[in-house]
Design an enzyme around this catalytic site. Structure first.
Site, PDB file in Angstrom:
ATOM      1  N   LYS A 148     -74.815  22.308 -37.155  1.00 41.08           N
ATOM      2  CA  LYS A 148     -75.558  23.507 -37.548  1.00 41.08           C
ATOM      3  C   LYS A 148     -75.094  23.978 -38.948  1.00 41.08           C
ATOM      4  CE  LYS A 148     -76.392  24.939 -32.735  1.00 41.08           C
ATOM      5  NZ  LYS A 148     -76.100  25.986 -31.707  1.00 41.08           N
ATOM      6  N   TYR A 164     -86.251  25.155 -30.315  1.00 38.80           N
ATOM      7  CA  TYR A 164     -85.682  26.120 -29.371  1.00 38.80           C
ATOM      8  C   TYR A 164     -86.749  26.869 -28.582  1.00 38.80           C
ATOM      9  CZ  TYR A 164     -80.850  25.618 -31.123  1.00 38.80           C
ATOM     10  OH  TYR A 164     -79.580  25.157 -31.431  1.00 38.80           O
ATOM     11  N   ASN A 216     -71.679  28.387 -33.332  1.00 36.13           N
ATOM     12  CA  ASN A 216     -70.973  27.377 -32.523  1.00 36.13           C
ATOM     13  C   ASN A 216     -71.109  25.946 -33.032  1.00 36.13           C
ATOM     14  OD1 ASN A 216     -73.578  27.001 -31.659  1.00 36.13           O
ATOM     15  ND2 ASN A 216     -73.187  27.472 -29.503  1.00 36.13           N
ATOM     16  N   HIS A 263     -75.175  21.293 -32.050  1.00 35.87           N
ATOM     17  CA  HIS A 263     -76.170  21.246 -30.974  1.00 35.87           C
ATOM     18  C   HIS A 263     -76.122  19.877 -30.308  1.00 35.87           C
ATOM     19  CE1 HIS A 263     -80.002  21.305 -28.805  1.00 35.87           C
ATOM     20  NE2 HIS A 263     -80.183  20.089 -29.286  1.00 35.87           N
ATOM     21  N   GLU A 274     -86.387  15.815 -28.766  1.00 37.25           N
ATOM     22  CA  GLU A 274     -85.786  16.372 -29.978  1.00 37.25           C
ATOM     23  C   GLU A 274     -85.651  15.320 -31.083  1.00 37.25           C
ATOM     24  OE1 GLU A 274     -82.219  18.233 -28.448  1.00 37.25           O
ATOM     25  OE2 GLU A 274     -83.388  19.721 -27.329  1.00 37.25           O
TER      26      GLU A 274
HETATM   27  N1  UDP Z   1     -77.178  31.423 -28.450  1.00 36.73           N
HETATM   28  C1  UDP Z   1     -76.877  32.687 -28.935  1.00 36.73           C
HETATM   29  N2  UDP Z   1     -76.609  33.686 -28.023  1.00 36.73           N
HETATM   30  C2  UDP Z   1     -76.629  33.468 -26.684  1.00 36.73           C
HETATM   31  C3  UDP Z   1     -76.931  32.178 -26.206  1.00 36.73           C
HETATM   32  C4  UDP Z   1     -77.215  31.178 -27.112  1.00 36.73           C
HETATM   33  O1  UDP Z   1     -76.857  32.902 -30.149  1.00 36.73           O
HETATM   34  O2  UDP Z   1     -76.364  34.402 -25.920  1.00 36.73           O
HETATM   35  C5  UDP Z   1     -77.471  30.329 -29.422  1.00 36.73           C
HETATM   36  C6  UDP Z   1     -76.277  29.395 -29.590  1.00 36.73           C
HETATM   37  O3  UDP Z   1     -76.244  28.964 -30.966  1.00 36.73           O
HETATM   38  C7  UDP Z   1     -76.635  28.238 -28.671  1.00 36.73           C
HETATM   39  C8  UDP Z   1     -78.145  28.179 -28.868  1.00 36.73           C
HETATM   40  O4  UDP Z   1     -78.543  29.541 -28.947  1.00 36.73           O
HETATM   41  O5  UDP Z   1     -75.959  27.047 -29.033  1.00 36.73           O
HETATM   42  C9  UDP Z   1     -78.901  27.494 -27.759  1.00 36.73           C
HETATM   43  O6  UDP Z   1     -78.565  28.078 -26.531  1.00 36.73           O
HETATM   44  P1  UDP Z   1     -78.287  27.164 -25.248  1.00 36.73           P
HETATM   45  O7  UDP Z   1     -78.175  28.055 -24.073  1.00 36.73           O
HETATM   46  O8  UDP Z   1     -79.298  26.059 -25.188  1.00 36.73           O
HETATM   47  O9  UDP Z   1     -76.810  26.567 -25.558  1.00 36.73           O
HETATM   48  P2  UDP Z   1     -76.321  25.095 -25.949  1.00 36.73           P
HETATM   49  O10 UDP Z   1     -77.231  24.110 -25.256  1.00 36.73           O
HETATM   50  O11 UDP Z   1     -76.385  24.995 -27.449  1.00 36.73           O
HETATM   51  O12 UDP Z   1     -74.894  25.021 -25.455  1.00 36.73           O
HETATM   52 MG    MG Z   2     -79.314  24.001 -25.203  1.00 36.75          MG
END
Ligand code: UDP
Ligand code: MG
Length: 160
Positions: free
Chosen positions: A20, A60, A123, A126, A137
């Protein structure tokens, strides 16, 4: 029955991994790529890319009703990302383990997020959450001709 089960356990999958914008800005590209490279997965696509708002929203789309969605789209489009396609047996689940929990404070030490990040909204990486989403994707982020089919010389040293 048994040979079929063994064959399905050996299923080669594809996953979409993306450094990211914070990972790029913080100089973590090499570190993150090397986690997957060292594990033994096969890189089939790689590029630095500035994505559009439309692409980020499509990627997303399952989260578009969440309160954090607008901030998430701003974050992902805030600078270049590194797009990667990786292939291997169990690569989707294994990459999720290497990446760690969504909230870096909950991510185990040794995982990418556990070692390199502190906040969910920053974080660094992805990873696709299912083989179906891996395919979806990769098709979304890569054009035809951008992926390479090749055989790493180490292949026989990774799998019997
Ligand atoms: N995210 C966020 N706040 C939240 C949950 C998710 O900003 O409360 C962002 C974070 O960057 C995350 C992304 O949205 O990696 C996608 O969310 P997902 O639940 O799919 O998490 P991931 O698969 O990336 O672990
Ligand atoms: Mg995810």
């Amino acid at each position: 029955f048994l040979p079929h089960l063994v064959a399905s356990l050996q299923q080669v999958d594809q996953t979409y991994i993306m450094v990211k914008p914070d990972g790029v800005q913080r100089g973590l590209v090499g570190e993150i790529i090397s986690r997957f490279e060292k594990k033994g997965f096969k890189l089939t696509g790689l590029k630095l890319f500035q994505c559009s708002k439309e692409l980020a929203e499509e990627h997303y789309k399952d989260l578009n009703q969440k309160s954090f969605f607008p901030k998430l789209i701003d974050y992902i489009t805030s600078g270049p990302v590194v797009c990667m396609a990786w292939e291997g047996v169990g690569v989707v689940a294994s990459a999720r383990k290497l990446i760690g929990a969504t909230d870096p404070l909950q991510a185990e030490p040794g995982t990418i997020r556990g070692d390199l990040a502190v906040q969910t909204g920053r974080n660094v990486v992805h990873g696709s959450d299912s083989p179906e989403n891996g395919k979806r994707e990769i098709a979304l982020w890569f054009k035809e001709g951008e992926l390479c089919d090749w055989t790493p010389v180490q292949a026989p040293w990774l799998r019997e």
